[in-house]
Design a protein around this motif. Structure first.
Motif, short mmCIF file in Angstrom:
data_model
loop_
_atom_site.label_atom_id
_atom_site.label_comp_id
_atom_site.label_asym_id
_atom_site.label_seq_id
_atom_site.Cartn_x
_atom_site.Cartn_y
_atom_site.Cartn_z
N GLN A 66 0.81 -1.21 0.00
CA GLN A 66 0.00 0.00 0.00
C GLN A 66 0.85 1.27 0.00
O GLN A 66 1.96 1.29 0.52
CB GLN A 66 -0.91 0.01 1.23
CG GLN A 66 -1.90 -1.15 1.29
CD GLN A 66 -2.72 -1.13 2.57
OE1 GLN A 66 -2.39 -0.45 3.54
NE2 GLN A 66 -3.82 -1.89 2.57
N ASN A 100 -5.57 -7.03 0.69
CA ASN A 100 -5.60 -5.83 1.56
C ASN A 100 -5.99 -4.60 0.75
O ASN A 100 -5.36 -3.55 0.85
CB ASN A 100 -4.25 -5.63 2.24
CG ASN A 100 -3.90 -6.79 3.15
OD1 ASN A 100 -4.73 -7.28 3.91
ND2 ASN A 100 -2.66 -7.24 3.06
N THR A 104 -10.97 -2.36 5.33
CA THR A 104 -11.20 -3.49 6.22
C THR A 104 -10.30 -4.67 5.84
O THR A 104 -10.55 -5.81 6.25
CB THR A 104 -12.68 -3.93 6.18
OG1 THR A 104 -13.06 -4.15 4.82
CG2 THR A 104 -13.58 -2.86 6.79
N ASN A 105 -9.27 -4.39 5.04
CA ASN A 105 -8.28 -5.39 4.61
C ASN A 105 -8.86 -6.51 3.75
O ASN A 105 -8.32 -7.62 3.72
CB ASN A 105 -7.56 -5.99 5.83
CG ASN A 105 -6.78 -4.96 6.61
OD1 ASN A 105 -6.10 -4.11 6.03
ND2 ASN A 105 -6.88 -5.00 7.92
N SER A 107 -9.99 -8.48 0.19
CA SER A 107 -9.42 -8.68 -1.14
C SER A 107 -10.38 -8.10 -2.18
O SER A 107 -11.59 -8.29 -2.09
CB SER A 107 -9.20 -10.17 -1.41
OG SER A 107 -8.22 -10.68 -0.53
N ASP A 162 -15.51 0.05 4.47
CA ASP A 162 -14.35 -0.41 3.68
C ASP A 162 -13.75 0.70 2.81
O ASP A 162 -12.65 0.56 2.31
CB ASP A 162 -14.71 -1.61 2.81
CG ASP A 162 -15.91 -1.38 1.90
OD1 ASP A 162 -16.16 -0.22 1.52
OD2 ASP A 162 -16.61 -2.36 1.59
N SER A 196 -3.49 -0.06 -3.20
CA SER A 196 -2.91 -1.37 -2.95
C SER A 196 -2.69 -2.02 -4.31
O SER A 196 -3.64 -2.19 -5.08
CB SER A 196 -3.84 -2.22 -2.08
OG SER A 196 -3.21 -3.43 -1.70
#
Length: 224
Positions: A66, A100, A104-105, A107, A162, A196
């Motif tokens: 990130q 990530n 909220t990490n 995918s 998110d 990311s």
């Protein structure tokens, strides 16, 4: 009982007799001198530096992590305004999953939620990235604010945990008071944005010369 029934019947007759076969259309809007300007930190550049192919996997998607960049919207008077974006490199999106890729990490793999980073000399899409709002750090006029979004032009605002963005002007984002879903006016609001990045395996890329990443999105404002 009869008196009550008669009253109802009279009311019904009166309504029917005086109903007008018309409909009213109203045109509304606000003329304003307010103007807002979006600005990105670091001149709008997210730099992943030099990536050595020898350090990457030749068989799996490579997650390059990130980077953060701030979007600040400044208005010359308190104004309700949202922002959305378009992927200028949508044709180079590789369709790989980004790990990530949200606040909220989670995918991210949806086509509308990932953005292209260019192609190799042999026209192979290099990879893609997600771009999300770090919602816990959004500030409006010096105070913490909730991040809300609207899909399309449905005028329905929802909370977001998110912070996901979407290309093609499909998701408008703005701020609300804590616990509210109503956009609020502001003079300055800062949205920390996070990219990311994921790129294809080196066997698929088959790069022999230095190749630049070339991602680009255009951010636009919408007055509410």
């Amino acid at each position: 009982m009869k008196k009550t029934l008669l009253a109802v019947m009279l009311a019904a007759c009166a309504t029917t007799a005086f109903a007008e076969p018309t409909a009213v259309l109203k045109v509304k809007g606000v003329l304003t001198n307010s103007a807002c300007t979006p600005e990105l930190s670091n001149s709008g550049v997210v730099d992943y530096g030099t990536i050595h192919l020898s350090e990457l996997s030749d068989s799996a998607v490579n997650q390059l992590g990130q980077k953060t960049i701030d979007l600040t919207i400044t208005c010359d008077a308190e104004t309700k305004v949202s922002w959305n974006l378009v992927d200028d490199r949508v044709d180079s999106r590789a369709g790989v999953t980004v790990a990530n890729g949200s606040a909220t990490n989670g995918s991210i793999s949806d086509a509308n939620q990932t953005y292209g980073v260019g192609k190799t000399a042999d026209d192979v899409a290099i990879g893609n990235y997600s771009l999300f709002v770090k919602v816990s750090n959004v500030v409006a006029d010096g105070k913490s604010a909730d991040t809300i979004y609207m899909l399309g032009n449905n005028n329905v605002w929802s909370a977001t945990a998110d912070g996901i963005t979407e290309g093609q002007n499909n998701r408008d984002i703005t701020v609300a008071a804590s616990g509210s879903l109503e956009p609020v006016g502001f003079t300055t609001a800062t949205f920390p944005l996070v990219t990311s990045l994921a790129i294809q395996d080196t066997k698929t890329l088959a790069i022999t010369d230095d190749t630049d990443l070339n991602g680009q999105v255009t951010i636009s404002l919408r007055y509410l």
